[in-house]
Design a protein around this motif. Sequence first.
Motif, PDB file in Angstrom:
ATOM      1  N   ASN A  10       0.799  -1.223   0.000  1.00 48.09           N
ATOM      2  CA  ASN A  10       0.000   0.000   0.000  1.00 48.09           C
ATOM      3  C   ASN A  10       0.832   1.274   0.000  1.00 48.09           C
ATOM      4  O   ASN A  10       0.371   2.318  -0.437  1.00 48.09           O
ATOM      5  N   PHE A  11       2.039   1.223   0.518  1.00 44.34           N
ATOM      6  CA  PHE A  11       2.882   2.410   0.628  1.00 44.34           C
ATOM      7  C   PHE A  11       4.241   2.139   0.001  1.00 44.34           C
ATOM      8  O   PHE A  11       5.247   2.026   0.695  1.00 44.34           O
ATOM      9  N   PRO A  12       4.325   2.052  -1.322  1.00 42.68           N
ATOM     10  CA  PRO A  12       5.599   1.681  -1.956  1.00 42.68           C
ATOM     11  C   PRO A  12       6.684   2.747  -1.850  1.00 42.68           C
ATOM     12  O   PRO A  12       7.849   2.459  -2.037  1.00 42.68           O
ATOM     13  N   ASP A  13       6.304   3.980  -1.549  1.00 43.77           N
ATOM     14  CA  ASP A  13       7.315   5.018  -1.395  1.00 43.77           C
ATOM     15  C   ASP A  13       6.857   6.015  -0.341  1.00 43.77           C
ATOM     16  O   ASP A  13       5.725   6.005   0.104  1.00 43.77           O
ATOM     17  N   GLY A  14       7.784   6.872   0.064  1.00 41.83           N
ATOM     18  CA  GLY A  14       7.476   7.841   1.109  1.00 41.83           C
ATOM     19  C   GLY A  14       6.538   8.953   0.685  1.00 41.83           C
ATOM     20  O   GLY A  14       5.969   9.633   1.529  1.00 41.83           O
ATOM     21  N   GLY A  15       6.364   9.137  -0.622  1.00 46.67           N
ATOM     22  CA  GLY A  15       5.494  10.218  -1.096  1.00 46.67           C
ATOM     23  C   GLY A  15       4.074  10.101  -0.594  1.00 46.67           C
ATOM     24  O   GLY A  15       3.458  11.088  -0.171  1.00 46.67           O
ATOM     25  N   PHE A  16       3.524   8.897  -0.641  1.00 46.61           N
ATOM     26  CA  PHE A  16       2.160   8.690  -0.165  1.00 46.61           C
ATOM     27  C   PHE A  16       2.053   9.018   1.324  1.00 46.61           C
ATOM     28  O   PHE A  16       1.129   9.699   1.753  1.00 46.61           O
ATOM     29  N   LEU A  17       3.018   8.540   2.112  1.00 42.49           N
ATOM     30  CA  LEU A  17       2.995   8.813   3.553  1.00 42.49           C
ATOM     31  C   LEU A  17       3.178  10.297   3.846  1.00 42.49           C
ATOM     32  O   LEU A  17       2.553  10.830   4.759  1.00 42.49           O
ATOM     33  N   ARG A  18       4.028  10.963   3.062  1.00 39.41           N
ATOM     34  CA  ARG A  18       4.198  12.406   3.255  1.00 39.41           C
ATOM     35  C   ARG A  18       2.884  13.141   3.033  1.00 39.41           C
ATOM     36  O   ARG A  18       2.522  14.037   3.785  1.00 39.41           O
ATOM     37  N   ARG A  19       2.187  12.781   1.937  1.00 36.77           N
ATOM     38  CA  ARG A  19       0.905  13.454   1.639  1.00 36.77           C
ATOM     39  C   ARG A  19      -0.161  13.117   2.676  1.00 36.77           C
ATOM     40  O   ARG A  19      -0.937  13.967   3.070  1.00 36.77           O
ATOM     41  N   LEU A  20      -0.192  11.861   3.128  1.00 39.21           N
ATOM     42  CA  LEU A  20      -1.235  11.413   4.043  1.00 39.21           C
ATOM     43  C   LEU A  20      -1.032  11.928   5.463  1.00 39.21           C
ATOM     44  O   LEU A  20      -1.978  12.397   6.093  1.00 39.21           O
ATOM     45  N   CYS A  21       0.207  11.853   5.965  1.00 41.97           N
ATOM     46  CA  CYS A  21       0.422  12.207   7.372  1.00 41.97           C
ATOM     47  C   CYS A  21       1.821  12.749   7.644  1.00 41.97           C
ATOM     48  O   CYS A  21       2.367  12.557   8.728  1.00 41.97           O
ATOM     49  N   GLY A  22       2.414  13.437   6.687  1.00 43.00           N
ATOM     50  CA  GLY A  22       3.763  13.966   6.837  1.00 43.00           C
ATOM     51  C   GLY A  22       3.938  14.972   7.944  1.00 43.00           C
ATOM     52  O   GLY A  22       5.045  15.155   8.460  1.00 43.00           O
ATOM     53  N   GLU A  23       2.861  15.609   8.368  1.00 42.74           N
ATOM     54  CA  GLU A  23       2.970  16.608   9.429  1.00 42.74           C
ATOM     55  C   GLU A  23       2.875  15.986  10.816  1.00 42.74           C
ATOM     56  O   GLU A  23       3.166  16.637  11.816  1.00 42.74           O
ATOM     57  N   ARG A  24       2.505  14.706  10.897  1.00 41.65           N
ATOM     58  CA  ARG A  24       2.377  14.044  12.208  1.00 41.65           C
ATOM     59  C   ARG A  24       3.746  13.837  12.838  1.00 41.65           C
ATOM     60  O   ARG A  24       4.732  13.598  12.162  1.00 41.65           O
ATOM     61  N   THR A  25       3.779  13.919  14.158  1.00 40.04           N
ATOM     62  CA  THR A  25       5.026  13.773  14.894  1.00 40.04           C
ATOM     63  C   THR A  25       5.300  12.302  15.187  1.00 40.04           C
ATOM     64  O   THR A  25       4.400  11.564  15.579  1.00 40.04           O
ATOM     65  N   VAL A  26       6.559  11.895  14.984  1.00 38.36           N
ATOM     66  CA  VAL A  26       6.989  10.536  15.322  1.00 38.36           C
ATOM     67  C   VAL A  26       8.168  10.627  16.290  1.00 38.36           C
ATOM     68  O   VAL A  26       8.927  11.591  16.274  1.00 38.36           O
ATOM     69  N   LEU A  27       8.289   9.611  17.152  1.00 35.67           N
ATOM     70  CA  LEU A  27       9.418   9.543  18.082  1.00 35.67           C
ATOM     71  C   LEU A  27      10.556   8.787  17.432  1.00 35.67           C
ATOM     72  O   LEU A  27      10.345   7.738  16.817  1.00 35.67           O
ATOM     73  N   VAL A  28      11.766   9.309  17.571  1.00 37.42           N
ATOM     74  CA  VAL A  28      12.939   8.726  16.938  1.00 37.42           C
ATOM     75  C   VAL A  28      14.042   8.566  17.987  1.00 37.42           C
ATOM     76  O   VAL A  28      14.276   9.467  18.789  1.00 37.42           O
TER      77      VAL A  28
END
Length: 124
Positions: free
Chosen positions: A74-92
Amino acid sequence: LASGEAPVPSVLAMHKMAKLGIAVAGLRGEDAPTHIPRLDRPLPEEFFRRHVLPNMPAVLRGVVDESSFPPLRNFPDGGFLRRLCGERTVLVKSLSHQDAAGRPVFVSDPELKLPLAAFLDAVE
């Protein structure tokens, strides 16, 4: 430590690590691998015992595929994730120390907060 005595928690931690099979050489970084094995679908127990506990690297192959993990399909590249939820905060995980061989060792929980888009920019 300056007096030559080790604190009790350190001794207890080293005792527990010895019971798990983690050699002192591994703590000093003396057993740094010269070869990183590539493992095809290792058994979880074996991988944990041979690689996770002694902190030995390995490249895992065939452990996740599109049929068992749909996000790969469903998510072959980061582009889809950036558009869908790129502004969400993740812990690293970001804080590490170096072992005797100079390799980074992460010993704490994730503490750095980044937008998902920034994280993807860093890893792609």
